[in-house]
Scaffold this active site. Structure first.
Site, PDB file in Angstrom:
ATOM      1  CG  HIS A 518      -2.167   0.788   1.085  1.00  0.00           C
ATOM      2  ND1 HIS A 518      -2.366   1.843   0.249  1.00  0.00           N
ATOM      3  CD2 HIS A 518      -3.550   0.264   1.320  1.00  0.00           C
ATOM      4  CE1 HIS A 518      -3.679   2.094   0.127  1.00  0.00           C
ATOM      5  NE2 HIS A 518      -4.346   1.133   0.604  1.00  0.00           N
ATOM      6  CG  ASP A 522      -2.730   5.078  -3.826  1.00  0.00           C
ATOM      7  OD1 ASP A 522      -1.793   4.829  -2.722  1.00  0.00           O
ATOM      8  OD2 ASP A 522      -2.297   6.157  -4.515  1.00  0.00           O
TER       9      ASP A 522
END
Length: 545
Positions: A518, A522
């Site tokens: 992450h 995204d």
């Protein structure tokens, strides 16, 4: 001029410099390189300290070196004697070499000139290695380029080649030797065949080699440091005053975590125990001695647990292989430091299976290898990475590095452990080429014959447990420093609605899960990549454009 006058004044010392340099070459390099900063008083102190060390030292294990020696000889002898602390002769310059060769010289034990061969560093993550087998025997003549032995690294088995002409005099680490630290001596070579017999009983700790640990353990060196430590506190008393007292202050007791836990389990007050550890700390042995002196609680507890314990389990301890150790450490590091999240999608593979059948018919007619579903998945993943390059990146502390090459690692399970050989520039290669490389690398992985260039440099990983094992869906762990890995499940028949209200039909679907970092990818970017990948799988003809 002040330095010149001091050198002339101490010319007698310079005449004894050959023996002086055997012991204090590091001090000579330091003081002569900084003589412009030394005042007359400091220079005299320096000579005084060096003189005291010279007269307190015993005979060294290295050859006397005269000032008339060539630069090459000086560098070799200084490297043999110890680790210089200044100038280009520092051992740090030699630590990065893949193979450690140390030049040995005659010593008081009568050993002729020789070379110590250290365990090489054959991969960026290698800290220790194993000797698979020696291809040369003791007494064999060796030449540059010849293979001495096979070294099992943390990822593969690699051949170690000879660097100089000579004879293999002694093998210190034989076939099957394990957990040899990088740089540790594994063999001795000599230049003359007649010197081989002199190394029959050779051991690194007993010789005057360049091993720093052996030098620190030798008898003559310990007297020198205490003398310096006695002189330093006399001139600088402040550091001694700032040291904490050995005895604990007040009722506070200092104990190790293990000792404190043992005391709590047996209701032992720490204040009643006198610590024998550093600075009066209470250690585990202090608690055990206290319990033994009481002679009641500890034996009673042991007898109760012994009577109520279950029968012993029957088990076998399997030693860790090098690849197993590295896989464990890297995956643990990945789960602890990379914020994983997972995206799952089902893709219809009916058209993919039809295209594969047509391509395999052409392959069989031309004598090529069959194309697997995994080969098509690799191609689709590579094209999706080219279309969504944000997923072809890795995280660093200062920036996100986005790669222009699309190199796909393919997870291969073997008896030795998990390997991930790499298909370089998979987006630019045809399916036939990808199929050939995957089969070749998988075979070499099972034979434990991969080279570092066969598994380094990947930017994305594909792991398929569906085809060979029938796993429907799973979540893979990211292979650092990459930021994504694709977990491929098996294809299964499902009933889907047809064109009419009472119409239905069958279709094959494959479950795909993308694990993302992450910090780099995204959620929307990961979803965009899966959309592109699904488009290539459900319309495989677009991969051929």
């Amino acid at each position: 001029m002040a330095c010149v006058s001091h050198l002339i004044k101490h010319s007698k010392k310079l005449r004894n410099a050959s023996s002086f340099m055997r012991h204090e070459h590091a001090d000579l390099v330091r003081w002569l390189s900084y003589d412009s900063h030394l005042s007359g008083g400091k220079m005299n102190d320096a000579w005084t300290v060096m003189e005291k060390r010279r007269y307190s030292s015993t005979a060294a294990n290295s050859t006397v070196m005269s000032f008339g020696a060539s630069k090459k000889d000086v560098s070799r002898k200084i490297m043999k004697v110890g680790n210089p602390i200044a100038g280009p002769l520092s051992m740090k310059d030699f630590a990065c070499s893949p193979v450690h060769w140390k030049r040995g010289f005659s010593s008081d034990s009568g050993l002729p000139p020789h070379q110590e061969i250290g365990m090489p560093s054959l991969s960026p993550t290698m800290t220790e290695g194993n000797i698979a087998r020696w291809l040369k025997k003791e007494g064999d003549k060796i030449s540059p380029g010849e293979v001495l032995c096979e070294v099992e690294t943390d990822k593969a088995t690699v051949e170690m080649e000879c660097m100089e002409d000579g004879y293999l005099a002694k093998i210190l680490k034989g076939d099957g030797s394990k957990e040899i630290q990088v740089g540790e001596v594994i063999a001795i070579t000599v230049e003359d065949e007649g010197d081989i017999a002199k190394f029959k009983d050779y051991s690194p700790s007993a010789s005057g080699s360049g091993d720093t640990s052996a030098k620190e353990a030798s008898a003559p060196t310990p007297p020198a440091p205490p003398k310096e430590e006695v002189e330093k506190p006399a001139g600088l008393p402040e550091p001694k005053i700032s040291k904490p007292n050995a005895a604990p202050d007040g009722d506070r007791s200092f104990a190790s975590p293990l000792a404190r836990k043992l005391a709590e389990d047996h209701n032992v007050p720490l204040s009643s125990i006198k610590g024998t550890g550093p600075d009066g700390h209470i250690v585990k042995a202090d608690i055990e001695d206290y319990l033994a002196s009481r002679g009641k609680e500890a034996p009673a507890t042991k007898s109760v647990t012994k009577d109520t314990s279950a029968p012993a389990l029957d088990y076998v301890d399997i030693p860790h292989s090098q690849i197993r150790k590295v896989t464990a450490s890297r995956l643990l590091f990945s789960k602890q430091t990379i914020p994983h999240y997972y995206l799952t999608v089902d893709t219809c593979v009916d058209k993919l299976m039809g295209l594969r059948s047509q391509l395999n018919s052409l392959q069989e007619s031309s004598g090529g290898k069959r194309i697997s579903v995994n080969d098509l998945v690799i191609k689709a993943a590579a094209l999706a990475l080219r279309k969504v390059p944000q997923c072809n990146s890795s995280w660093t502390d200062n920036y996100i590095r986005q790669f222009n090459n699309v190199n796909i690692n393919v997870a291969v399970q073997t008896d030795n452990g998990l390997y991930v050989p790499v298909i370089r520039d998979a987006d630019k290669k045809g399916l036939s080429k990808i199929a050939d490389e995957v089969k070749n690398l998988a075979q070499r992985a099972k034979e434990n014959s991969l080279k570092p260039e066969d598994y380094e440099g990947g930017t994305f990983t594909v792991s398929n447990l569906g085809g060979p094992f029938g796993i429907k869906q799973f979540c893979a762990i990211i292979n650092p420093p990459q930021s994504g890995i694709l977990a491929v499940g098996s294809a299964e028949k499902r009933v889907i609605p047809g064109s009419g209200p009472d119409d239905f039909q069958f279709a094959s679907f494959m479950t795909i899960t993308l694990s993302c970092d992450h910090r780099v990818i995204d959620g929307a970017v990961g979803a965009e990549w899966l959309k592109a990948f699904k488009g290539y799988i459900e319309n495989p003809e677009s991969m051929l454009l």
